[in-house]
Scaffold this motif. Structure first.
Motif, PDB file in Angstrom:
ATOM      1  N   GLY A  45       0.815  -1.216   0.000  1.00 22.81           N
ATOM      2  CA  GLY A  45       0.000   0.000   0.000  1.00 22.81           C
ATOM      3  C   GLY A  45       0.846   1.261   0.000  1.00 22.81           C
ATOM      4  O   GLY A  45       1.860   1.353  -0.692  1.00 22.81           O
ATOM      5  N   ASP A  46       0.447   2.215   0.823  1.00 20.85           N
ATOM      6  CA  ASP A  46       1.126   3.517   0.881  1.00 20.85           C
ATOM      7  C   ASP A  46       2.569   3.436   1.361  1.00 20.85           C
ATOM      8  O   ASP A  46       3.342   4.357   1.138  1.00 20.85           O
ATOM      9  N   GLN A  47       2.934   2.350   2.016  1.00 20.34           N
ATOM     10  CA  GLN A  47       4.310   2.194   2.489  1.00 20.34           C
ATOM     11  C   GLN A  47       5.307   2.112   1.334  1.00 20.34           C
ATOM     12  O   GLN A  47       6.496   2.340   1.542  1.00 20.34           O
ATOM     13  N   LEU A  48       4.826   1.789   0.147  1.00 23.62           N
ATOM     14  CA  LEU A  48       5.718   1.651  -1.004  1.00 23.62           C
ATOM     15  C   LEU A  48       6.297   2.988  -1.446  1.00 23.62           C
ATOM     16  O   LEU A  48       7.375   3.046  -2.009  1.00 23.62           O
ATOM     17  N   ILE A  49       5.584   4.076  -1.170  1.00 25.48           N
ATOM     18  CA  ILE A  49       6.047   5.425  -1.539  1.00 25.48           C
ATOM     19  C   ILE A  49       6.819   6.014  -0.362  1.00 25.48           C
ATOM     20  O   ILE A  49       6.310   6.095   0.747  1.00 25.48           O
ATOM     21  N   ASN A  50       8.033   6.430  -0.616  1.00 22.07           N
ATOM     22  CA  ASN A  50       8.870   7.039   0.418  1.00 22.07           C
ATOM     23  C   ASN A  50       8.591   8.544   0.464  1.00 22.07           C
ATOM     24  O   ASN A  50       9.158   9.309  -0.304  1.00 22.07           O
ATOM     25  N   THR A  51       7.722   8.945   1.376  1.00 21.73           N
ATOM     26  CA  THR A  51       7.330  10.360   1.472  1.00 21.73           C
ATOM     27  C   THR A  51       8.355  11.185   2.243  1.00 21.73           C
ATOM     28  O   THR A  51       8.156  12.389   2.408  1.00 21.73           O
ATOM     29  N   ALA A  74       7.087   7.437 -13.141  1.00 28.99           N
ATOM     30  CA  ALA A  74       7.741   8.700 -13.493  1.00 28.99           C
ATOM     31  C   ALA A  74       8.957   8.988 -12.610  1.00 28.99           C
ATOM     32  O   ALA A  74       9.924   9.599 -13.054  1.00 28.99           O
ATOM     33  N   HIS A  75       8.897   8.554 -11.356  1.00 27.58           N
ATOM     34  CA  HIS A  75       9.959   8.840 -10.385  1.00 27.58           C
ATOM     35  C   HIS A  75      10.302   7.561  -9.605  1.00 27.58           C
ATOM     36  O   HIS A  75       9.867   7.393  -8.467  1.00 27.58           O
ATOM     37  N   PRO A  76      11.080   6.663 -10.193  1.00 26.71           N
ATOM     38  CA  PRO A  76      11.369   5.383  -9.532  1.00 26.71           C
ATOM     39  C   PRO A  76      12.054   5.537  -8.172  1.00 26.71           C
ATOM     40  O   PRO A  76      11.913   4.676  -7.307  1.00 26.71           O
ATOM     41  N   ALA A  77      12.774   6.642  -7.963  1.00 27.84           N
ATOM     42  CA  ALA A  77      13.464   6.836  -6.688  1.00 27.84           C
ATOM     43  C   ALA A  77      12.482   7.092  -5.541  1.00 27.84           C
ATOM     44  O   ALA A  77      12.886   7.085  -4.378  1.00 27.84           O
ATOM     45  N   LEU A  78      11.208   7.281  -5.838  1.00 26.73           N
ATOM     46  CA  LEU A  78      10.194   7.451  -4.794  1.00 26.73           C
ATOM     47  C   LEU A  78       9.890   6.156  -4.062  1.00 26.73           C
ATOM     48  O   LEU A  78       9.317   6.168  -2.974  1.00 26.73           O
ATOM     49  N   MET A  79      10.253   5.034  -4.656  1.00 27.58           N
ATOM     50  CA  MET A  79       9.958   3.747  -4.040  1.00 27.58           C
ATOM     51  C   MET A  79      10.819   3.558  -2.798  1.00 27.58           C
ATOM     52  O   MET A  79      12.015   3.821  -2.808  1.00 27.58           O
ATOM     53  N   LYS A  80      10.186   3.116  -1.725  1.00 24.69           N
ATOM     54  CA  LYS A  80      10.948   2.765  -0.530  1.00 24.69           C
ATOM     55  C   LYS A  80      11.889   1.631  -0.910  1.00 24.69           C
ATOM     56  O   LYS A  80      11.525   0.748  -1.679  1.00 24.69           O
ATOM     57  N   ARG A  81      13.091   1.659  -0.348  1.00 26.32           N
ATOM     58  CA  ARG A  81      14.107   0.703  -0.753  1.00 26.32           C
ATOM     59  C   ARG A  81      14.670  -0.037   0.449  1.00 26.32           C
ATOM     60  O   ARG A  81      14.687   0.512   1.540  1.00 26.32           O
ATOM     61  N   PRO A  82      15.171  -1.209   0.160  1.00 29.82           N
ATOM     62  CA  PRO A  82      15.050  -1.994  -1.062  1.00 29.82           C
ATOM     63  C   PRO A  82      13.738  -2.779  -1.106  1.00 29.82           C
ATOM     64  O   PRO A  82      13.152  -3.098  -0.082  1.00 29.82           O
ATOM     65  N   LEU A  83      13.315  -3.071  -2.314  1.00 24.60           N
ATOM     66  CA  LEU A  83      12.216  -3.992  -2.555  1.00 24.60           C
ATOM     67  C   LEU A  83      12.894  -5.290  -2.988  1.00 24.60           C
ATOM     68  O   LEU A  83      13.637  -5.302  -3.963  1.00 24.60           O
ATOM     69  N   ILE A  84      12.661  -6.360  -2.238  1.00 26.29           N
ATOM     70  CA  ILE A  84      13.370  -7.617  -2.479  1.00 26.29           C
ATOM     71  C   ILE A  84      12.375  -8.680  -2.923  1.00 26.29           C
ATOM     72  O   ILE A  84      11.360  -8.893  -2.267  1.00 26.29           O
TER      73      ILE A  84
END
Length: 106
Positions: A45-51, A74-84
């Motif tokens: 959910g919303d946790q995937l976006i690093n606000t 549009a902005h891949p760096a917005l994703m919380k990292r890492p996604l494994i």
């Protein structure tokens, strides 16, 4: 096992050091498959976006209102990292608990 993140992200580096068998997929350079993003969004959910990211702070309010999949495309760096992705399971972030889950999944 794939680690989706950024090569210069400290958290991604820690994950890669602990998981030498994993392949790093740089989200800025290589992107993230749309199907994977959909699955991750359904699971996290919303946790995937690093606000808290610099990228998020640089967006105007109209851009922030865009659907999450469009924002991440549009902005891949917005994703919380890492996604494994390991053993058919997804994990988000890096902690001792996630490391144990990922090792168990393989």
């Amino acid at each position: 096992m794939e680690v989706f993140g950024l090569k210069n992200c400290d958290t991604c580096r820690k994950a890669m050091k602990a998981l030498p068998e994993a392949t790093l997929v740089d989200v800025r350079k290589d992107g993230v498959p749309q199907a994977l993003l959909k699955d991750a969004l359904e699971q996290f959910g919303d946790q995937l976006i690093n606000t808290r990211s610099t990228t998020w702070r640089g967006l105007d309010s109209a851009e922030r209102e865009a659907p999450p999949l469009e924002l991440l495309a549009a902005h891949p760096a917005l994703m919380k990292r890492p996604l494994i992705r390991a053993g058919g399971r997804l994990s988000l972030g890096w902690s001792p608990e996630i490391e144990a889950q990922v090792r168990f999944a393989v």
